[in-house]
Each structure stands twice: as C-alpha cells, then as structure tokens.
Design a protein around this motif. Structure first.
Motif, PDB file in Angstrom:
ATOM      1  N   HIS A  25       0.730  -1.332   0.010  1.00  0.00           N
ATOM      2  CA  HIS A  25      -0.143   0.384   0.275  1.00  0.00           C
ATOM      3  C   HIS A  25       0.735   0.734   0.099  1.00  0.00           C
ATOM      4  CE1 HIS A  25      -3.496  -2.262   1.021  1.00  0.00           C
ATOM      5  NE2 HIS A  25      -3.229  -2.684   1.885  1.00  0.00           N
ATOM      6  N   MET A  26       2.089   1.045   0.466  1.00  0.00           N
ATOM      7  CA  MET A  26       3.302   1.990  -0.195  1.00  0.00           C
ATOM      8  C   MET A  26       3.914   2.073  -0.367  1.00  0.00           C
ATOM      9  SD  MET A  26       3.168   1.829   4.792  1.00  0.00           S
ATOM     10  CE  MET A  26       4.299   2.959   4.986  1.00  0.00           C
ATOM     11  N   PHE A  27       4.046   1.502  -1.964  1.00  0.00           N
ATOM     12  CA  PHE A  27       4.901   1.142  -3.121  1.00  0.00           C
ATOM     13  C   PHE A  27       4.825   3.003  -3.598  1.00  0.00           C
ATOM     14  CE2 PHE A  27       4.248  -3.484  -4.438  1.00  0.00           C
ATOM     15  CZ  PHE A  27       5.006  -3.688  -3.251  1.00  0.00           C
ATOM     16  N   ASN A  28       4.498   3.640  -3.498  1.00  0.00           N
ATOM     17  CA  ASN A  28       5.214   4.815  -4.244  1.00  0.00           C
ATOM     18  C   ASN A  28       5.914   5.831  -3.314  1.00  0.00           C
ATOM     19  OD1 ASN A  28       3.075   5.948  -6.291  1.00  0.00           O
ATOM     20  ND2 ASN A  28       3.941   4.475  -6.830  1.00  0.00           N
ATOM     21  N   THR A  29       6.016   5.297  -2.101  1.00  0.00           N
ATOM     22  CA  THR A  29       6.392   6.544  -1.089  1.00  0.00           C
ATOM     23  C   THR A  29       8.238   6.631  -1.081  1.00  0.00           C
ATOM     24  OG1 THR A  29       6.926   4.692   0.674  1.00  0.00           O
ATOM     25  CG2 THR A  29       4.503   6.567   0.604  1.00  0.00           C
ATOM     26  N   GLY A  30       8.350   6.209  -2.140  1.00  0.00           N
ATOM     27  CA  GLY A  30      10.228   6.837  -2.337  1.00  0.00           C
ATOM     28  C   GLY A  30      10.633   5.203  -0.879  1.00  0.00           C
ATOM     29  N   MET A  31      10.252   4.085  -0.159  1.00  0.00           N
ATOM     30  CA  MET A  31      10.603   4.085   1.072  1.00  0.00           C
ATOM     31  C   MET A  31      11.624   2.763   0.597  1.00  0.00           C
ATOM     32  SD  MET A  31       8.363   1.090   2.955  1.00  0.00           S
ATOM     33  CE  MET A  31       7.145   2.588   3.286  1.00  0.00           C
ATOM     34  N   HIS A  32      12.738   2.601   1.630  1.00  0.00           N
ATOM     35  CA  HIS A  32      13.650   0.860   1.313  1.00  0.00           C
ATOM     36  C   HIS A  32      13.439   0.452  -0.137  1.00  0.00           C
ATOM     37  CE1 HIS A  32      17.073  -0.451   1.171  1.00  0.00           C
ATOM     38  NE2 HIS A  32      17.915  -0.024   2.140  1.00  0.00           N
ATOM     39  N   PRO A  33      14.682   0.067  -1.132  1.00  0.00           N
ATOM     40  CA  PRO A  33      13.805  -0.564  -2.240  1.00  0.00           C
ATOM     41  C   PRO A  33      13.435  -2.289  -2.367  1.00  0.00           C
ATOM     42  CG  PRO A  33      15.545   0.383  -2.459  1.00  0.00           C
ATOM     43  CD  PRO A  33      15.305   1.457  -1.703  1.00  0.00           C
ATOM     44  N   ILE A  34      14.588  -2.083  -0.825  1.00  0.00           N
ATOM     45  CA  ILE A  34      14.756  -3.838  -0.524  1.00  0.00           C
ATOM     46  C   ILE A  34      13.620  -4.132   0.122  1.00  0.00           C
ATOM     47  CG2 ILE A  34      16.038  -5.677   1.691  1.00  0.00           C
ATOM     48  CD1 ILE A  34      18.109  -4.194   0.253  1.00  0.00           C
ATOM     49  N   VAL A  35      12.984  -3.225   1.006  1.00  0.00           N
ATOM     50  CA  VAL A  35      12.032  -3.584   1.786  1.00  0.00           C
ATOM     51  C   VAL A  35      10.569  -3.560   0.426  1.00  0.00           C
ATOM     52  CG1 VAL A  35       9.824  -2.630   3.171  1.00  0.00           C
ATOM     53  CG2 VAL A  35      12.427  -2.412   4.484  1.00  0.00           C
ATOM     54  N   ARG A  36      10.667  -3.196  -0.066  1.00  0.00           N
ATOM     55  CA  ARG A  36       9.266  -3.144  -1.123  1.00  0.00           C
ATOM     56  C   ARG A  36       9.170  -4.400  -2.330  1.00  0.00           C
ATOM     57  NH1 ARG A  36       9.714   1.750  -4.493  1.00  0.00           N
ATOM     58  NH2 ARG A  36      11.521   2.519  -3.906  1.00  0.00           N
ATOM     59  N   GLU A  37      11.155  -4.879  -2.686  1.00  0.00           N
ATOM     60  CA  GLU A  37      10.783  -6.128  -3.137  1.00  0.00           C
ATOM     61  C   GLU A  37      10.455  -6.554  -2.793  1.00  0.00           C
ATOM     62  OE1 GLU A  37      11.209  -6.584  -6.442  1.00  0.00           O
ATOM     63  OE2 GLU A  37      12.598  -4.536  -7.316  1.00  0.00           O
ATOM     64  N   VAL A  38      10.572  -7.094  -1.198  1.00  0.00           N
ATOM     65  CA  VAL A  38      10.519  -8.034  -0.367  1.00  0.00           C
ATOM     66  C   VAL A  38       8.765  -8.028  -0.429  1.00  0.00           C
ATOM     67  CG1 VAL A  38      10.380  -8.845   1.791  1.00  0.00           C
ATOM     68  CG2 VAL A  38      12.395  -8.657   0.545  1.00  0.00           C
ATOM     69  N   MET A  39       8.301  -7.467  -0.557  1.00  0.00           N
ATOM     70  CA  MET A  39       6.824  -6.979   0.131  1.00  0.00           C
ATOM     71  C   MET A  39       5.668  -7.296  -0.951  1.00  0.00           C
ATOM     72  SD  MET A  39       5.732  -6.623   2.977  1.00  0.00           S
ATOM     73  CE  MET A  39       6.319  -6.447   5.243  1.00  0.00           C
ATOM     74  N   SER A  40       6.881  -7.060  -2.682  1.00  0.00           N
ATOM     75  CA  SER A  40       6.024  -7.430  -3.945  1.00  0.00           C
ATOM     76  C   SER A  40       6.100  -9.160  -3.596  1.00  0.00           C
ATOM     77  CB  SER A  40       6.680  -6.552  -5.074  1.00  0.00           C
ATOM     78  OG  SER A  40       7.011  -7.307  -5.944  1.00  0.00           O
TER      79      SER A  40
END
Lengths: 780, 204, 94
Positions: free
Chosen positions: A296-311
C-alpha cells in the motif's frame, strides 16, 4: 432465576445474552449500516454521473466517500459475517452458547454504539470526517482537519476495536474448548473454521491500529507531533494503519469463504475437493496477510529492499487463494449439483473473487503501481474482492441459513431473480471502472470527456445493484409470515446445526451430540433437555452507552463527558459487584473436545488471548518508538542523559517485587491459604501504588526540566508509552481490589482461586512490558 | 482507456509500462477465462438432472476427504510458476522505472506539492505554478516533495507517478517523444481542493 | 511441588531479576561501546522477560499451545520493529 421476558418484547432484546439473539441483533444492525453505507454510495455515484452536477460539493463528497468506506468495511460487512458467526458457530460445534455470553452481549452493544458514534459525526459542527477511510496523516491531524468529527470517528474506532477484541477472545475460547465430544479439528464445518481464522487475524491486526489511533488522538487533543513531523509522520501512520488494513481485507473475506465451502458441500452433495488443503491454504494466507502490507506504500519511495520483499510476499498470497479457488471449482467435478439461490450466490462470489484476485496481482507489481495507485483500478479491484466476493458470499449464507433462523422457506424464484439482478448490477457498476482505470479516486468532479459515459454506466449499475436488495427484503419479510415451514434440514446438510429444530431452542439442542468416527450420535437425556443457564442482563448495554456518552461528551460537551464517566464507572462497579457475589456462573464444560487446551480453563485461555492483544498493542507502540527514533537519528537524546536511571531502576525493582508477591498469591491460592493470599495481594497493591507514586515524582521532575509532553518527539513518545503502561497498572490495581473484596466475601470458597491465578498472568505481562520500556527509554 | 495504440503513447516510461501491463492483462485474462470456463462447464455437466453421481452428503455424517495431494500440488505449482515468473520478469523493469537517470543532458525540475497546486522550479531558478514546460527528446527528472501533507504526483499519460512526501524527496522521470499538453494531477485525497489539484505539462 | 519449594523458586527468580536490573543499570554507568550496551541491555531485558513468562506466568507448566500464541505475538512484534525501522522514511535518507 429471573423470569424471562417475552421474546418479542423490547426488554428481551436489550438484556439477552443468548448467542442466537445476539446474532439476530448483529444481523439487523449490520444490514442497517449496509443501507447507510449503500445510500452514501448511491449519492456520490449520482454526483459522478454528471461531473458538472453539484448535489455534493467537494467537502460533502469527501465526507460521503470517507463514511462510506468506514461504515462498509468496519460496521457493515464484517459485522454481517459476525451475525452468522454468533448464530452458527455454537450450533456447528454442538455447544450451548458462546464461552462468555455476557461479554458477547457487550461486543454487540459496543459495536452498535460505536457505529452510532461514527454516524453522529454527520450532525455535529464541521460534519463527518472527510479525510478518506484510511485516515492518512498528516491530513487527519488537527492542523489540516480541525473539525471535531475526525476525532469523534477515531474514538468510535477505538470503541469498535474494544468490541472486536472481546469477540476475538470469545470466539477463540469457544471454538478451542467447547466442541462437542469427538468433534476434532478435522471435523469442524468450513464456516466455523473460517471464523476461527478471522478472529485469529483480528487478534493480531486490531491492536496495532488501536496504537495508531491512540497516537492520532493524542496529536489532535494534546498537540503532540507524531504525525505532523516531516516525513516520519506520513510513514508512521502508513505502517500502523496498513499493518491492520491489509489483514482487515482477509478479516472481511474469510467468513465468506467459509460460507461458500459449506454451501458448495451441501449443494454439490459431495465432500469438498481437498478440504484439508483448503484449510492449510487459509492458514497460510492468514499468516502471509500480515507480511505484505507495504504494497500500500509502494509509491512512497521507501527503501527498495523492503518494497521488493513485500512485492514478492504479495505475489505469494495469491498462491494459497489460487489453491482455494481451484479446489472450490474442482468440488463441482463429478458432483450432483442442486442449483439454488445460495449456490448461485456462492458461484457468483467465486466468479467475482477470481476477477478481483487477478486484478489484485497487478497491484503487487511495483512498476505498475506507479500508475494504478490512487486510481479507479484500485477501486474496482477492492470492490470485486470486498463487495463481490465477500458480500455475495455473505448473501449466500443469508439465504442458506434463513430457513434455519426462521423455520420458514423463502421464495426460491424471487431469490434467483435477486441474484440475477444483483449480479448484473454489480458488474455494470464495477466493470467499467477497469476501462477508465486511470481516473483518480475520491474526486467529486472530473474534466475528461471520455470518462463521462462510463461513469454514467457505473451509476446505472449502482442503482440496479442497490435496488435489487429490495427484493431480498420483500422476500424475507413475506416468507417470515407466510413461507412454507422449512423443517429441520431443508437442504440435507450434514453439519450439527441441521440436526436441531428450525429455529433452534434457546439451549440449541434437546440432546447431546457426540461424534464417534464420522458419525454424529444424538443422546437424549431421558427426554429432558440439558439444563441451559441463561441470564438476562442490561449491564453490557449500559456500559456501552456509558462509553458512548463519554466519548461524545469528550468531543462536544464537558458536562456530558462527566455524566458519561460516572455512568461507565457505576456500571463497571455494578458488574464487578455482581461477579463478587457469583451471580453469573457457567460451569466448565466437562465432556467437550478441547485439544490442545486440555489443561486450560475457559477463563484462563480468555485472559491469555487478552494478553496477546495487549502484546500487539505494545508491539505497535514500540514499533512507533523505533520508527520515530530511527528517523530522528542524532536528535533523540540517549536515555541516561534525560532520565534518572537509578530512580528508574528502583522503580523497576518495585514492579518486579509486585510480580513476586502476585506469584506468591497464586502459589498460596493453590494451597487455599486465604490469609496469605490476602496479604500477598495487599502487598502487591501497595507496591503497584508505590510504582505509580515514583512515576509521578519522575514526571514532575522531568516537567520541571522542560521535558514536557510537547517539548520534543522523544518526550511525546516517552510520555505516551509510559502512560499507556501506567494505565494498565491502574487497571491491574482495580482488579486487585476486586480480588481482595471477592476473597473477603468468600466468593472463591467453592471454586478454587481461579481469578487470582488469571490475574497473575495479566500482571506479569505488565511487568514484562515495563522491563522493555525501561530498557528502551532509560538505558538506551 | 484500457489500451492505447503505440501512436498515442507520448514517450517513456509509458511504453515500458504498457508492455508490462499488457503482459499481466493477457495472462490474467487467459487464466480467468480458462478457470471460469471450467467452472461453468462443471456446473453444466454435473447439474442434478444430468449427473449420474451419488449423493454423499448425509445428515449427521462427517464428509470424507476428497481430492488428492497431486492435483493440489499441481494447483500450487501452476499458480506459483505464473506469479513468480511475473515477479522475476518485472524486477529489472522496477529498477529501470525507479532509478534516477543521471548525466549532463538530464533536466532536473523540482516539484513542490501544496494544498492545492503544484509549484515547479527549473534548474535556472525560475518558478512557475500550475504549468511546467519541458523539451521533446530529453530526459526530465522530477524531484518531488510536499509543503504540507501527502500528495501523489501523477502524469497519467506517461504512466508514472510518485508520492509527494512532506520533508523528503522522491523521484520520477519521463522522456517525452510527442509534443503536446498533458495533465499532471494529484492522486491522493488531500482535502477539499483535491479534485482540482491539476497542473499542465507542456512538451515542446 | 511442595508449597515451600514453589515459594523458594519464585523468590530465587526474583533475586535473579533484580540482579539483572542492577547489571543493566551498571552497564550504563561504565563506558562500554554503544553497540555493546544495545545488545547487552536488550539481551538482559529479553532474558528477564523469558524468566517471568516461563515461571511467573508458568508457561513452562501450561498447555504448549499458549506458548504458540505468545511466540506468534513475539514474531509479529519483531516483524513490526524491523519493517517500521527499515521502512521509516524515503530512501536514500536525506
């Protein structure tokens, strides 16, 4: 025993604790909120049909959208599932009632009054919240949305969380310890399983939200800056909200899946295909649902590793759902299908869930998210999942169990017509949204001409969908009066609820269901039904009313607030007093199937579940602490520079000692040494008081040094976390007073000192929390 | 609209976005049709009046297990393979879309979202509100932040966007091929002015 | 267990808890490197929590399923702390 009021009297419905009555109350209330939320949707659909219209201006539109989301998700769809859960779970497992009937009534009344509190916001100055149901900070803080409605709806949410927590405890304990003899886990019907998964999700999801709402309330009322601080605030709310928000999707969905399972089993006349694996998949999905929320926060520019893992985890959650759906479909293979209204709704639900699920996979892709975040793609997807799959599943349940609840058959042809119209209306409403998927959400007007015809189509579909429910109301109303008698088992279902009368008697069964192998045997006790203990009490209703008045007064008027506090405290005192006198005792079920809790009493398990929800509350708060601290980097002063470590250490030892004395009280209670129990409890009470006293000294010293609630984020965090802990200590002290009174009054003479032992579990937990707070704030 | 012809796409990263979207869409559509088709076939084939199967659900009798592990593992394998290959396929695309291009010919424009509008600051320091001009054929990086609350900076014709977070910078880039006027809009509810929080992107 | 033994055990654990607390406070007074203090303090706090959970809350003597619940909550708590800190802001942090 008090004489029971007439079934149709108002008094009966205000004081009942029977799970079936509560289920009916949930049913009508949730349908009412469904109507409110639906009307709001029809209102803004009308506005969107003609972008130049002005039936709703921007503010009114935002209010309608926000309240539609809040009401539908929290006060309509999920409680509708709990209407069935209340009515059917005890029946399906062969129990007489839920584990804690009075608490169940409390759940309902808290739910009703919290919903009313949310609805009241329409009528106070400034109107209802208009910040979106996700309550994104910093928009929801006082600086950008000063209207009291935002605070009030937040408090309504807190009340609802209390209701949900009580339900969670009740259902877990019921399913875990009150199953009919021989009814092992593998033999429980799908619906009860799905409710178990639902409440397990609730157990871990709702408390962190409470932490988030608490911080928001402190921000709005006392002027702290948890959510207004640059950058960090936005992320803090996102994390706390979506850690709850994503599992919530499955909290809403799971019961529908369970209903579909039961309905398919009954109408295909065959066992489910891969039932065991469906259950395993549900368990896997429940777990995974907690570790995907960052999508739900993919667009926030959060740390890419956190986002890739959650993807990756988000993609993974589609696997168990793929298995569940394919298993449902293969259950139709080599079956003997009876096409009835519940079956049609179940199939419709699967159909819509598959569309909702496949379009959901798009959301797990980070590149695609750059466009589809905040668009109608998301709106369409989430409605296919939450309205299509869930509501159609719940409607399947409504038609399926209507004969059981009323004893009469509904009109089958009208039911099928309702399905056809609802299904068509639904798709006309949401399918065009996929075509104009780049339109922004939550706008009251738009200027792209190509979007107009599709929006008009959607509005048309919305009205068709909405109006189709009149058929349901007419059908059920008419059938309740003149429908053909349904008999015990109109569908030929296998599970226990179909073996008793329709509607079931207050004690559910005139016999004892016992399961040996795959066969249910009904033992009659010489024609006499098992004595059923049923209590009528108005305390849950008054307690919820008290909280309602307190919260309403807190926001709009001080005298009302004082009245509310007095009412709440008086009802609590009365409730405790009636417990001191043992006015309400249900004997532990002796013969029930209760693996893996053979040695745990109902009450003890209940206390443990409560401790778990508290642990999650503090997990949310400590998560907030770590986020804020990492964001502040060097600006957070190390603990020893601010706090008096020696005084804090002494206070820690004081609390540890109170744990020792409580442990001793528990030990003495095992040997029935009443004098020593009392002495230990009194010592604990004194030590707890000392702890609070030292805390007060520390706080006043800190205040004198200028370390106040709003002086810095570090200070705000310290005060909020330690005062939440202190509130728990005070709560524990009240319980100690209650225990001491009960021991003095001889309330434990017959039953062993169970209350003391269960209190110990809670008190030691408070101690554990303090150990970590001491380390995090004083030492680091 | 659902799809656009290649001529209607004004530049990168929209080409890449559409190629990925079309992959997801066609796979999803095919899987949906097969699965739902199977469901309807089963319902048609095994309806009460056509089916010759026995009725195995009996009151008071707990149903036996049906189905076998191999089929279930098949379900698991198929869904897992489809999903994970999509994920792996899109990892390089993620970094392509998210990595900020650097170089001498890259133009960096600062974007500040506020309630309710967009302010643009060009590399030479000039500012404009509600309108931004960029040249054709160059790569433009938008460095986005917010003055007050969370907004979402979206250029829908270029299929890209990013949150405007107060107190921090986030980045997106576009590389327009087609001159024209495009819409920049806020895609996160931000109060009463949200629907009209629009700016113009002028390419050319 | 005999009444006296239980009371002895509870008191012994209390002594341990108090000693751990004193060690924690003393660690702060001495100038250890920050990482050492962080690990030491969190480690000791966790050890204290484990003792309380196992003996005072007598998880050790109860149905094992209760511990599953507790461990689940622990898992989610750790998960929350890791993700909240890992995703605490925009990357790279400015």
């Amino acid at each position: 025993m008090v004489e029971k009021p007439d079934y149709y009297s108002i008094k009966h419905w205000l004081t009942t604790t029977n799970h079936k009555d509560i289920g009916i109350l949930y049913l009508f209330t949730s349908l009412y909120f469904l109507m409110v939320g639906g009307s709001l949707a029809l209102l803004f659909r009308l506005q969107l049909a003609f972008p130049w219209l002005n039936i709703l201006d921007a503010s009114a539109y935002n209010q309608a959208v926000t309240m539609h989301g809040l009401i539908m998700v929290l006060w309509a769809v999920s409680p509708l599932a709990f209407a069935f859960a209340n009515y059917l779970v005890p029946l399906q497992i062969g129990a007489r009632d839920l584990a804690f009937p009075r608490l169940n009534a409390l759940s309902y009344w808290l739910y009703l009054f919290s919903g009313l509190l949310a609805a009241v916001t329409f009528f106070i100055p400034g109107g209802a919240p208009d910040v979106g149901w996700t309550y994104y900070a910093p928009l929801s803080t006082a600086r950008f949305s000063p209207q009291p409605g935002v605070t009030l709806a937040g408090l309504a949410l807190v009340m609802l969380i209390a209701s949900v927590t009580v339900s969670t405890i009740n259902f877990i304990v019921t399913v875990a310890t009150m199953r009919a003899p021989g009814l092992g886990w593998s033999k429980i019907p799908m619906f009860t399983w799905s409710i178990l998964f639902t409440v397990l999700l609730m157990l871990f999801a709702f408390s962190p939200l409470a932490a988030g709402v608490l911080l928001l309330a402190v921000d709005r009322v006392f002027g702290t800056a948890f959510y207004t601080s640059p950058e960090g605030g936005t992320f803090l709310w996102g994390h706390l909200f979506w850690f709850f928000g994503h599992p919530e999707v499955y909290i809403v969905l799971m019961p529908a899946l369970g209903i579909i399972g039961d309905v398919i089993e009954t109408f295909t006349r065959k066992p489910l295909f891969g039932r065991k694996y469906i259950l395993l998949s549900m368990a896997a999905a429940s777990f995974i649902s907690f570790i995907v929320y960052v999508h739900h926060m993919f667009n926030t520019g959060m740390h890419p590793i956190v986002r890739e893992v959650m993807s990756l985890t988000t993609e993974s959650i589609s696997v168990p759902f793929g298995i569940i759906m394919l298993s449902f479909i293969f259950s139709l293979y080599k079956a003997k299908i009876k096409v009835t209204t519940p079956f049609l709704f179940a199939i419709g639900s699967i159909f819509l869930f598959i569309i909702g699920g496949i379009t959901g996979v798009f959301n797990s892709s980070i590149p695609l998210n750059h466009l589809i975040r905040g668009t109608y793609w998301v709106v369409a997807h989430l409605h296919y999942a939450m309205v299509g799959a869930t509501l159609f599943g719940l409607l399947a349940g409504l038609y399926y169990w209507y004969p059981k609840m009323t004893g009469r058959m509904y009109n089958e042809r009208l039911g099928k017509i309702h399905f056809a119209i609802a299904f068509i209306g639904f798709n006309v409403l949401y399918l065009p949204m996929f075509i104009i998927y780049d339109m922004p959400r939550r706008v009251y007007t738009y200027s792209v001409p190509e979007w107009i015809p599709f929006n008009q189509l959607e509005t048309l579909g919305g009205y068709i969908f909405g109006i189709s429910f009149l058929l349901l109301v007419y059908n059920f109303y008419k059938s309740y009066r003149v429908g053909a008698p349904a008999g015990n088992n109109p569908w030929g279902g296998w599970s226990l609820e179909w073996l008793t009368q329709s509607p079931p008697p207050p004690h559910n069964f005139d016999f004892e269901p016992v399961i040996t192998g795959d066969q249910v045997t009904l033992y009659t006790n010489g024609g006499q039904p098992e004595p059923h203990i049923e209590h009528m009490t108005s305390l849950p209703m008054y307690l919820s009313l008290g909280v309602f008045v307190t919260f309403l007064g807190f926001v709009i008027s001080t005298p009302l607030f004082i009245i509310g506090v007095i009412l709440t405290l008086a009802v609590l005192a009365k409730w405790m007093w009636s417990d001191v006198l043992n006015k309400f005792v249900i004997p532990e079920p002796v013969k029930s199937e209760r693996w893996p809790f053979e040695n745990t009493s109902k009450l003890k398990l209940g206390v443990w579940i409560l401790v778990i929800t508290e642990a999650m509350l503090f997990a949310g708060l400590i998560g907030a602490y770590s986020l804020i601290r990492v964001n502040m980097m060097g600006e957070w002063p190390p603990g020893p520079l601010v706090h008096d470590v020696r005084l804090g250490g002494i206070n820690t030892i004081v609390l540890l000692t109170s744990s020792l004395t409580v442990a001793l009280a528990v030990a003495y209670s095992k040997f029935g040494n009443e004098r020593n129990i009392l002495l230990s409890l009194l010592a604990s009470l004194g030590l707890a008081g000392l702890f609070i006293g030292i805390k007060a000294i520390e706080w006043s010293e800190l205040f004198a040094e200028g370390f106040t609630l709003t002086s810095s984020l570090a200070a705000s965090t310290y005060y909020v976390l330690t005062s939440v802990h202190a509130a728990h200590v005070l709560g524990g002290m009240i319980v100690m007073l209650y225990l001491i009174t009960k021991v003095l009054k001889g309330g434990y003479k017959s039953g062993g000192y169970e209350g003391v032992e269960n209190f110990g579990i809670y008190w030691h937990f408070i101690d554990i929390v303090w150990i970590f707070l001491f380390a995090l704030f004083y030492l680091l | 609209m659902l799809f656009k012809t290649i001529l209607e796409i004004p530049g990168e990263p929209a080409f890449t976005w559409y190629s990925l979207f079309q992959l997801y869409f066609s796979l999803g559509f095919a899987i949906g049709v097969v699965v739902l088709g199977l469901m309807f076939y089963f319902i048609y084939r095994y309806r009460e009046d056509r089916s010759t199967e026995s009725e195995d659900i009996k009151p008071g009798r707990i149903p036996t297990e049906r189905g076998n592990l191999k089929v279930i593992l098949g379900f698991l394998g198929i869904t897992a393979i489809v999903l994970y290959s999509l994920t792996i396929y899109s990892i390089p695309l993620t970094s392509y879309i998210e990595d900020v291009p650097e170089g001498d010919d890259v133009i960096v424009i600062d974007v500040i979202g506020f309630q309710w509008g967009w302010r643009f600051i060009y590399p030479n320091g000039t500012e404009s509100v509600g309108e931004v001009k960029v040249p054709v054929g160059k790569t433009v990086v938008f460095r986005v932040t917010s003055l007050d609350i969370l907004h979402n900076f979206k250029i829908r014709d270029f299929r890209t966007g990013v949150d405007a977070v107060p107190g921090a910078y986030t980045y997106i880039w576009i590389s327009p091929h087609e001159p024209g006027e495009y819409i920049i809009q806020c895609y996160e509810l931000c109060g009463v002015g949200h629907a009209n929080m629009v700016a113009k992107l002028i390419v050319g | 267990m005999e009444a006296e033994n239980i009371i002895k055990m509870y008191t012994l654990i209390w002594v341990l808890l108090v000693v751990f607390t004193i060690v924690e406070v003393m660690m702060i007074a001495m100038a250890f490197p920050p990482v050492f203090i962080l690990l030491g303090v969190i480690g000791l706090a966790s050890l204290k929590a484990v003792f309380i959970a196992l003996y005072y809350q007598h998880l050790k003597y109860d149905d094992i399923a209760i511990s599953w619940f507790y461990l689940m909550a622990l898992f989610f708590a750790i998960f929350i702390v890791i993700v909240f800190t890992g995703g605490s802001g925009v990357w790279p942090i400015q």
